[in-house]
Enzyme design. Structure first.
Site, PDB file in Angstrom:
ATOM      1  CD  GLN A  35      -1.177  -0.971   3.573  1.00 55.78           C
ATOM      2  OE1 GLN A  35      -2.370  -1.151   3.344  1.00 55.78           O
ATOM      3  NE2 GLN A  35      -0.625  -1.281   4.720  1.00 55.78           N
ATOM      4  CG  HIS A  66      -6.078   2.829  18.966  1.00 54.53           C
ATOM      5  ND1 HIS A  66      -5.344   3.922  18.555  1.00 54.53           N
ATOM      6  CD2 HIS A  66      -5.939   1.913  17.978  1.00 54.53           C
ATOM      7  CE1 HIS A  66      -4.789   3.661  17.378  1.00 54.53           C
ATOM      8  NE2 HIS A  66      -5.137   2.460  17.017  1.00 54.53           N
ATOM      9  CG  ASP A  90      -2.273   2.370  14.630  1.00 52.90           C
ATOM     10  OD1 ASP A  90      -2.359   1.763  15.709  1.00 52.90           O
ATOM     11  OD2 ASP A  90      -3.278   2.742  13.998  1.00 52.90           O
ATOM     12  CG  ASP A 110      -0.087  -4.398   9.882  1.00 53.06           C
ATOM     13  OD1 ASP A 110      -0.947  -3.636  10.381  1.00 53.06           O
ATOM     14  OD2 ASP A 110       0.199  -4.396   8.663  1.00 53.06           O
ATOM     15  N   GLY A 142      -1.970 -12.041   8.239  1.00 55.08           N
ATOM     16  CA  GLY A 142      -2.802 -12.494   9.351  1.00 55.08           C
ATOM     17  C   GLY A 142      -3.693 -13.669   8.987  1.00 55.08           C
ATOM     18  CG  ASP A 160      -6.601  -2.063  14.543  1.00 55.59           C
ATOM     19  OD1 ASP A 160      -7.172  -1.323  13.726  1.00 55.59           O
ATOM     20  OD2 ASP A 160      -5.709  -1.656  15.325  1.00 55.59           O
ATOM     21  CB  THR A 162      -7.318  -1.065   5.711  1.00 56.97           C
ATOM     22  OG1 THR A 162      -6.952  -2.344   5.177  1.00 56.97           O
ATOM     23  CG2 THR A 162      -6.039  -0.368   6.186  1.00 56.97           C
ATOM     24  N   PRO A 167      -5.814  -5.191   0.746  1.00 61.69           N
ATOM     25  CG  PRO A 167      -3.824  -4.157   1.452  1.00 61.69           C
ATOM     26  CD  PRO A 167      -5.107  -3.896   0.724  1.00 61.69           C
TER      27      PRO A 167
END
Lengths: 282, 282
Positions: A35, A66, A90, A110, A142, A160, A162, A167
């Site tokens: 990405q 979060h 993140d 990730d 994942g 968690d 996108t 992806p």
């Protein structure tokens, strides 16, 4: 009015709406194998991370997402020890997870290492717990990781990711939920971000259905504000292999750490369904 | 990305953020003695009314605001009969008020007749109850109207105004709240839109304080999503001359009319304070 080039706008896919922040500098940009990541400084929201043109995280409002992706499920499971975060590069979700003393191991998986490298550089406050001995940061797929996981080895899986295109597409399928179900222990739970109730109601319904089809006995929708995401109104689905128990309200009231949005009363409020969601079966 | 001229953006005053909708046509525009009104058609939000550059109402998301500005207070007052709406020129609040069978009279006092004329033309669904014999539409200064109102003559005052700058500035003052207090009966209540908890926390604190200073014994903050307003997260303050009673939960559960957002559980959830609001004394 029309916004000039001092603004970064996300045209929210197919929704005919956009959210924009006034930017003061472009700080970084990288094309990874997966990405396109951009980092901006903004006038009022602190740092901003954009992935493939979409708002991912800002310094100012990420606490909402979060906290709500972690504490409701962690205070619902009776004794969460082994937590897997899929996505979450993140590191903000990992940081919240590790606030719970019961946690013995937390894996963050990730696919894109560059998200974490950028977070370490521009969002150090989210990465404060990356060196916690309980944490393991892996940069792998994942979907593959959960297929290979030992059956019954996890207490909670937090997805968690996108949006369900690109992806992350494989993270919104019944096959993936089946793999999660297998990897979870008897009291295991799954929580996944589920987009905007106003914009993506059908997606929410489909996710609930796919989780039930995959063997989860129960699932509930959580609502919370998130200004930088489409419509400013976001959600997550909590699913459990058995009926979702009442949450550990006393523990939530007496939690040993600070939060900015979450508390025991917000936990209950977030589970409340607006009328159109109730009518949709959420 | 930068948005082109097919978008209407509101730069949210001083907040460094903007919300935009993709527009398909400009339908109308008028400069009144008080403000500048524009009407657009949008790709996904139906009709859009802009006042002085700010989003006022869209066909798609106004139900959130209008339901939350009315039903929580109307189901809290024991027997609301006489309701005053200050502002509310788009008539959406009036429509929700008149759904309650207890209402005997509802006055809508908006300083700018053109807002209502535009709503009748472009948002007819909000104006369905304008001919209800219980309704009276007045185009006058709400601050003056409430000064002249008979003491104890009202059960509920709903302040459905624009932001606390320009024409609506006088509606956010202790002097105005004193006049409201005088015009309300012994069980009288006031509810007022109070902007974004994320952006305007100090304003919320100041409003509570000014209401208490003006003699209101109790006040509480309601939270709800409103995508087209700054941050997408909006609020209202309910104040009462006596302690706010528990709401009429059975009546809310058995209400005789349909809603899209509000229900008895949402009523309770909306009154829940996030941690940073609780710490701020809301």
């Amino acid at each position: 009015m029309t916004l000039d080039k001092n603004w970064f706008s996300e045209e929210q896919a197919g929704m005919g709406s956009a959210f924009s922040l006034k930017i003061t500098a472009k700080l970084d940009e990288v094309q990874t194998p997966f990405q396109h990541i951009e980092i901006y400084d903004t006038e009022t929201y602190g740092k901003l991370m954009i992935i493939d043109g979409c708002y991912m995280v800002t310094s100012r409002d990420n606490f909402l997402y979060h906290e709500m992706m972690t504490h409701p499920s962690l205070f619902t499971h009776a004794n969460p020890k082994r937590v897997l975060i899929i996505g979450g590069g993140d590191c903000g979700t990992l940081k919240e997870v590790l606030k719970h003393d019961s946690i013995e191991r937390a894996w963050q998986v990730d696919i894109d290492e560059q998200v974490t490298r950028m977070a370490e550089k521009y969002f150090p406050e989210l990465c404060e717990s990356n060196d916690d001995p309980r944490a393991e940061l892996l940069f792998e797929d994942g979907v593959k990781w959960i297929q290979d996981a030992e059956a019954g080895s996890l207490d909670l899986i937090i997805v968690d990711s996108t949006d369900p295109v690109g992806p992350a597409e494989g993270l919104f399928t019944e096959a993936f939920y089946r793999d999660c179900h297998r990897a979870l222990g008897a009291n295991g739970m799954l929580v996944q971000q589920s987009e905007s109730p106003l914009y993506h109601l059908q997606l929410l319904k489909d996710m609930h259905q796919a989780m039930r089809n995959a063997g989860f006995a129960d699932s509930k929708t959580l609502h919370y504000p998130q200004p930088s995401y489409p419509s400013g109104w976001w959600s997550a689905i909590m699913a459990a292999k058995q009926s979702l128990p009442a949450f550990r309200e006393d523990d939530a009231r007496n939690k040993s750490f600070k939060t900015r949005y979450y508390n025991a009363d917000i936990h209950k409020a977030a589970l409340t369904q607006p009328e159109f969601c109730r009518e949709a079966g959420l």
